[in-house]
Motif scaffolding. Structure first.
Motif, PDB file in Angstrom:
ATOM      1  N   LEU A  48       1.023  -1.349  -0.023  1.00  0.00           N
ATOM      2  CA  LEU A  48       0.037   0.215   0.317  1.00  0.00           C
ATOM      3  C   LEU A  48       1.130   1.620  -0.283  1.00  0.00           C
ATOM      4  CD1 LEU A  48      -2.971   1.236  -0.029  1.00  0.00           C
ATOM      5  CD2 LEU A  48      -3.048   1.293   2.746  1.00  0.00           C
ATOM      6  N   VAL A  49       1.926   0.911   0.836  1.00  0.00           N
ATOM      7  CA  VAL A  49       3.241   2.333   0.527  1.00  0.00           C
ATOM      8  C   VAL A  49       3.069   2.531  -0.729  1.00  0.00           C
ATOM      9  CG1 VAL A  49       5.111   2.852   2.055  1.00  0.00           C
ATOM     10  CG2 VAL A  49       3.138   2.599   3.330  1.00  0.00           C
ATOM     11  N   GLN A  50       3.969   1.761  -1.022  1.00  0.00           N
ATOM     12  CA  GLN A  50       4.595   1.644  -2.047  1.00  0.00           C
ATOM     13  C   GLN A  50       3.925   2.001  -3.458  1.00  0.00           C
ATOM     14  OE1 GLN A  50       7.749   0.871  -2.818  1.00  0.00           O
ATOM     15  NE2 GLN A  50       7.442   2.088  -4.621  1.00  0.00           N
ATOM     16  N   ALA A  51       2.448   1.788  -3.121  1.00  0.00           N
ATOM     17  CA  ALA A  51       1.604   2.246  -4.221  1.00  0.00           C
ATOM     18  C   ALA A  51       0.802   3.520  -4.450  1.00  0.00           C
ATOM     19  CB  ALA A  51      -0.500   1.029  -4.066  1.00  0.00           C
ATOM     20  N   HIS A  67       0.924  -2.536  -7.518  1.00  0.00           N
ATOM     21  CA  HIS A  67       1.362  -2.635  -5.755  1.00  0.00           C
ATOM     22  C   HIS A  67      -0.161  -3.186  -5.409  1.00  0.00           C
ATOM     23  CE1 HIS A  67       5.511  -2.806  -5.827  1.00  0.00           C
ATOM     24  NE2 HIS A  67       5.487  -1.920  -6.294  1.00  0.00           N
ATOM     25  N   TRP A  68      -1.028  -2.632  -5.828  1.00  0.00           N
ATOM     26  CA  TRP A  68      -2.167  -2.246  -5.039  1.00  0.00           C
ATOM     27  C   TRP A  68      -3.148  -4.178  -5.421  1.00  0.00           C
ATOM     28  CZ3 TRP A  68      -5.802   0.130  -2.138  1.00  0.00           C
ATOM     29  CH2 TRP A  68      -5.319   1.110  -1.871  1.00  0.00           C
ATOM     30  N   TYR A 108      -1.666  -5.549  -2.507  1.00  0.00           N
ATOM     31  CA  TYR A 108      -1.818  -5.613  -1.181  1.00  0.00           C
ATOM     32  C   TYR A 108      -2.998  -6.317  -1.386  1.00  0.00           C
ATOM     33  CZ  TYR A 108      -4.137  -2.773   2.251  1.00  0.00           C
ATOM     34  OH  TYR A 108      -4.831  -2.294   3.542  1.00  0.00           O
ATOM     35  N   TYR A 109      -3.453  -5.918  -2.249  1.00  0.00           N
ATOM     36  CA  TYR A 109      -5.006  -7.314  -2.202  1.00  0.00           C
ATOM     37  C   TYR A 109      -4.392  -8.979  -1.739  1.00  0.00           C
ATOM     38  CZ  TYR A 109      -9.951  -8.634  -3.180  1.00  0.00           C
ATOM     39  OH  TYR A 109     -11.079 -10.192  -3.322  1.00  0.00           O
ATOM     40  N   ALA A 110      -3.983  -8.779  -3.155  1.00  0.00           N
ATOM     41  CA  ALA A 110      -3.735 -10.634  -2.742  1.00  0.00           C
ATOM     42  C   ALA A 110      -2.855 -10.113  -1.168  1.00  0.00           C
ATOM     43  CB  ALA A 110      -2.161 -11.044  -3.725  1.00  0.00           C
ATOM     44  N   SER A 111      -1.690  -9.676  -0.756  1.00  0.00           N
ATOM     45  CA  SER A 111      -1.876 -10.106   0.942  1.00  0.00           C
ATOM     46  C   SER A 111      -2.869  -9.929   1.515  1.00  0.00           C
ATOM     47  CB  SER A 111      -0.731  -8.590   0.853  1.00  0.00           C
ATOM     48  OG  SER A 111       0.031  -9.209   1.976  1.00  0.00           O
ATOM     49  N   GLN A 112      -3.280  -9.548   1.287  1.00  0.00           N
ATOM     50  CA  GLN A 112      -4.537  -8.400   2.735  1.00  0.00           C
ATOM     51  C   GLN A 112      -5.519 -10.153   2.404  1.00  0.00           C
ATOM     52  OE1 GLN A 112      -4.034  -6.617   4.985  1.00  0.00           O
ATOM     53  NE2 GLN A 112      -5.826  -5.603   4.745  1.00  0.00           N
ATOM     54  N   ARG A 125       1.322 -12.078 -12.248  1.00  0.00           N
ATOM     55  CA  ARG A 125       0.202 -10.899 -11.587  1.00  0.00           C
ATOM     56  C   ARG A 125      -1.093 -11.135 -12.575  1.00  0.00           C
ATOM     57  NH1 ARG A 125       3.382  -7.771 -11.512  1.00  0.00           N
ATOM     58  NH2 ARG A 125       4.906  -8.690  -9.480  1.00  0.00           N
ATOM     59  N   ARG A 126      -0.820 -11.091 -13.629  1.00  0.00           N
ATOM     60  CA  ARG A 126      -1.702 -10.651 -15.205  1.00  0.00           C
ATOM     61  C   ARG A 126      -3.060 -11.819 -14.707  1.00  0.00           C
ATOM     62  NH1 ARG A 126       1.472 -11.067 -18.737  1.00  0.00           N
ATOM     63  NH2 ARG A 126       2.655  -8.679 -18.782  1.00  0.00           N
TER      64      ARG A 126
END
Length: 135
Positions: A7-10, A38-39, A42-46, A64-65
């Motif tokens: 999130l910080v990177q995004a 990065h969003w 972030y979503y995947a990590s959450q 990622r695609r």
């Protein structure tokens, strides 16, 4: 798991894109794509999703695609995949001059301000989709 780093990177990428919009629109488009990337991370990590392990034979970008494709189907929002692919395509145009003839990327995007604006709009739509699904 440290989800916040994505999130910080995004946010950093989006802020940098906004700060360079008039001087370096080619980099603005690229940074919008990386903010979107990065969003997604972030979503995947959450959600506890390990993108690379879902597609171990693929490169990180291909993985990622693939994740975005699966996520768009899961969320019943095919627009998510199109938005992401459009941003990646604009970034490739800016970085590798794909589809640009007879001029530099910076000149192309200075002459096509609507493409730069569209990058911010697409990034915002991706953010909205992912944020709404995290609530």
């Amino acid at each position: 798991m440290n989800c916040e780093r994505y999130l910080v990177q995004a946010q950093s990428n989006e802020n940098a894109a906004r700060s360079t919009e008039s001087a370096y629109p080619d980099w603005t488009v690229t940074m919008c794509f990386y903010a979107a990337l990065h969003w997604v991370e972030y979503y995947a990590s959450q959600k506890g999703d390990d993108i690379q392990s879902q597609f171990p034979e693929k490169s990180p970008h291909d993985s990622r695609r693939g994740y975005v494709r699966k996520l768009a189907k899961k969320l019943d929002n095919r627009g998510l995949e199109k938005l992401y692919n459009d941003l990646e395509g604009a970034s490739r145009k800016a970085r590798y001059l794909e589809g640009i003839k007879y001029q530099s990327a910076i000149d192309h995007f200075k002459n096509h301000e609507s493409e730069v604006n569209a990058s911010f709009e697409k990034l915002q739509q991706i953010k909205d989709i992912l944020q709404n699904k995290l609530k």
